[in-house]
Design a protein around this motif. Structure first.
Motif, short mmCIF file in Angstrom:
data_model
loop_
_atom_site.label_atom_id
_atom_site.label_comp_id
_atom_site.label_asym_id
_atom_site.label_seq_id
_atom_site.Cartn_x
_atom_site.Cartn_y
_atom_site.Cartn_z
N UNK A 123 8.10 49.89 1.55
CA UNK A 123 6.96 49.08 1.11
C UNK A 123 7.41 47.65 0.85
N UNK A 124 6.65 46.71 1.40
CA UNK A 124 7.02 45.29 1.36
C UNK A 124 5.84 44.45 0.89
N UNK A 125 6.15 43.36 0.19
CA UNK A 125 5.10 42.48 -0.32
C UNK A 125 4.83 41.35 0.65
N UNK A 126 3.57 41.10 0.99
CA UNK A 126 3.25 39.96 1.86
C UNK A 126 3.45 38.61 1.19
N UNK A 127 3.79 38.63 -0.09
CA UNK A 127 4.11 37.37 -0.78
C UNK A 127 5.49 36.85 -0.35
N UNK A 128 6.26 37.70 0.32
CA UNK A 128 7.61 37.33 0.72
C UNK A 128 7.67 37.09 2.24
N UNK A 129 8.65 36.29 2.64
CA UNK A 129 8.89 36.12 4.07
C UNK A 129 9.42 37.43 4.67
N UNK A 130 9.14 37.69 5.93
CA UNK A 130 8.57 36.78 6.93
C UNK A 130 7.05 36.86 7.08
N UNK A 131 6.35 37.55 6.15
CA UNK A 131 4.90 37.58 6.22
C UNK A 131 4.34 36.16 6.14
N UNK A 132 3.16 35.97 6.74
CA UNK A 132 2.44 34.71 6.58
C UNK A 132 1.11 34.98 5.89
N UNK A 133 0.89 34.30 4.77
CA UNK A 133 -0.39 34.36 4.06
C UNK A 133 -1.21 33.14 4.43
N UNK A 134 -2.46 33.35 4.78
CA UNK A 134 -3.36 32.25 5.13
C UNK A 134 -4.62 32.34 4.28
N UNK A 135 -5.26 31.19 4.08
CA UNK A 135 -6.54 31.16 3.38
C UNK A 135 -6.46 31.00 1.88
N UNK A 136 -5.26 30.84 1.35
CA UNK A 136 -5.07 30.65 -0.10
C UNK A 136 -4.27 29.36 -0.31
N UNK A 137 -4.94 28.20 -0.33
CA UNK A 137 -4.22 26.92 -0.32
C UNK A 137 -3.30 26.69 -1.52
N UNK A 138 -3.57 27.36 -2.64
CA UNK A 138 -2.76 27.13 -3.83
C UNK A 138 -1.81 28.30 -4.12
N UNK A 139 -1.60 29.17 -3.14
CA UNK A 139 -0.74 30.33 -3.38
C UNK A 139 0.69 29.89 -3.72
N UNK A 187 -2.33 22.27 10.42
CA UNK A 187 -3.59 21.78 9.87
C UNK A 187 -4.53 22.94 9.54
N UNK A 188 -5.42 22.72 8.58
CA UNK A 188 -6.33 23.76 8.10
C UNK A 188 -7.79 23.35 8.32
N UNK A 189 -8.60 24.32 8.73
CA UNK A 189 -10.04 24.13 8.84
C UNK A 189 -10.67 24.62 7.55
N UNK A 190 -11.30 23.73 6.80
CA UNK A 190 -11.85 24.05 5.48
C UNK A 190 -13.37 24.18 5.61
N UNK A 191 -13.90 25.34 5.22
CA UNK A 191 -15.34 25.59 5.34
C UNK A 191 -15.89 25.86 3.95
N UNK A 242 -6.33 19.95 -0.86
CA UNK A 242 -5.82 20.85 0.18
C UNK A 242 -5.10 20.00 1.22
N UNK A 243 -3.81 20.27 1.38
CA UNK A 243 -3.00 19.46 2.28
C UNK A 243 -3.29 19.77 3.74
N UNK A 244 -3.09 18.76 4.58
CA UNK A 244 -3.16 18.89 6.04
C UNK A 244 -4.51 19.44 6.53
N UNK A 245 -5.61 18.83 6.14
CA UNK A 245 -6.90 19.29 6.66
C UNK A 245 -7.09 18.88 8.12
N UNK A 246 -7.60 19.82 8.91
CA UNK A 246 -7.95 19.51 10.29
C UNK A 246 -9.42 19.12 10.40
N UNK A 247 -10.25 19.72 9.53
CA UNK A 247 -11.68 19.45 9.53
C UNK A 247 -12.28 20.01 8.25
N UNK A 248 -13.31 19.36 7.75
CA UNK A 248 -14.08 19.87 6.62
C UNK A 248 -15.49 20.18 7.12
#
Length: 376
Positions: free
Chosen positions: A32-48, A186-190, A242-248
């Motif tokens: 069992x492994x935590x996605x909070x650790x590498x090499x997992x990639x977490x997306x959608x949580x800008x302040x994680x 870059x991130x697409x922010x909706x 939110x850093x590196x926005x591609x579009x709002x």
């Protein structure tokens, strides 16, 4: 006799149909492994990286935001876990912050994860967590193949509940590697409403932002706040962080209680964001049609007045020299003839409705993000 008749007429599909039975895992013998650790990639949580929790806004915002928005930020809509593994078995353990409890949205959409297999651009739906919706935690086998083979995995977080913890189980000795990278950082922010958040998709992957993320290889940040994304200037200031926005994308008209609120908030929201990000494309999307508009001229007039005001706001900024602000007419997002067949309750889309929304928005998104997609 009446009680016996009632009992004999009761239908328990989970006992009658093996495809509807709940997952029975037992001892799996996995690592069992935590996605909070590498090499997992977490997306959608800008302040994680700052707070270490699955949350869509910072734990301690620098600006005072509405309490309801602060609470809804704990819903994990749009969050994703990406990785590659050759494990023939994959499982997930989840601890939820609360139970499913909505009358018009399945527990699988509120509290479940779903899984897609395949590289970006070829991600195919595979399955959804099957769990007892009366419980606050579950353990589910996501797949079990006869042979080890590298697979690119994307897991979509629940849309309407918080996730306290999630861990991933793989076969001992299997490889785990980072997913293929996004086209850019870059991130697409909706930003928007319950519809933006994903209500009432049957499973997380069918929220329109998640559908778009499978077509456009960039990170998407879903900031839909059910009933409470109303264009507050304080929220606009938090979004500028939110850093590196591609579009709002601003898709909050449906939460604006009246034309005056929209007239007061939209120009100010844009002004605040534009001061921080002078060149980032901004797309204003007007509301979908509601089913009752066919029969209620007052409701129809409100939507048309709102749309006109949004168009005028965008035109004003463009006349002032802002060529990176755009308007999208949401009237046909669900289609033109049968749009009233695409919702659960006349307002919130079904999976069909979300698919139509994504189909309609995809060309516009690709055009505005062309620079990011071509520069890689």
């Amino acid at each position: 006799m009446a009680e016996q008749t009632t009992q004999s007429n009761r239908v328990d599909a989970q006992k009658l149909d093996p495809n509807m039975k709940l997952e029975q895992t037992g001892e799996l013998g996995l690592t069992w492994l935590s996605p909070k650790e590498q090499p997992f990639r977490l997306s959608g949580f800008p302040w994680f990286h700052q707070d270490g929790v699955y949350r869509r806004l910072p734990l301690s915002p620098g600006h005072e935001i509405p309490p309801a928005v602060n609470q809804l930020a704990n819903s994990t809509a749009g969050g994703q876990i990406g990785f590659r593994t050759n494990s023939p078995r994959l499982a997930i353990r989840v601890e939820l912050a609360g139970k499913a409890g909505m009358y018009h949205m399945p527990a699988t959409g509120q509290c479940g994860f779903d899984i897609y297999l395949g590289e970006p651009g070829d991600q195919q739906y595979f399955g959804t967590t099957r769990y007892d919706h009366t419980q606050l935690s579950y353990e589910v086998v996501l797949y079990e193949f006869p042979h080890a083979e590298e697979r690119h995995v994307t897991l979509n977080f629940p849309l309407y509940q918080g996730v306290k913890e999630v861990i991933i189980g793989i076969e001992p000795g299997s490889r785990l590697e980072a997913p293929l990278p996004y086209r850019s950082n870059k991130k697409v922010i909706v930003y928007g409403t319950s519809i933006t958040q994903g209500g009432c998709a049957t499973r997380p992957g069918m929220a329109y932002t998640n559908i778009l993320s499978r077509r456009i290889p960039l990170e998407f940040v879903n900031l839909g706040f059910s009933g409470n994304g109303r264009g507050e200037p304080e929220v606009a200031r938090v979004l500028t962080e939110i850093a590196n926005p591609a579009m709002l994308v601003l898709d909050y008209e449906a939460n604006a209680v009246d034309l005056e609120l929209m007239r007061r908030t939209l120009p100010e929201f844009i002004r605040i964001y534009r001061e921080a990000h002078p060149n980032v494309p901004i797309l204003v999307v007007s509301k979908i049609q509601y089913a009752k508009e066919r029969f209620d001229p007052v409701l129809l007039k409100k939507r048309l007045d709102m749309k006109r005001m949004e168009m005028e706001t965008v035109d004003m900024y463009r006349r002032q020299g802002d060529a990176n602000i755009h308007f999208f007419d949401g009237t046909a997002l669900l289609g033109t003839d049968s749009y009233n067949e695409c919702t659960v309750d006349g307002v919130h889309p079904t999976d069909l409705g979300f698919l139509r929304m994504a189909d309609t928005l995809t060309p516009m998104f690709k055009e505005l993000l062309k620079g990011e997609l071509e520069s890689a």
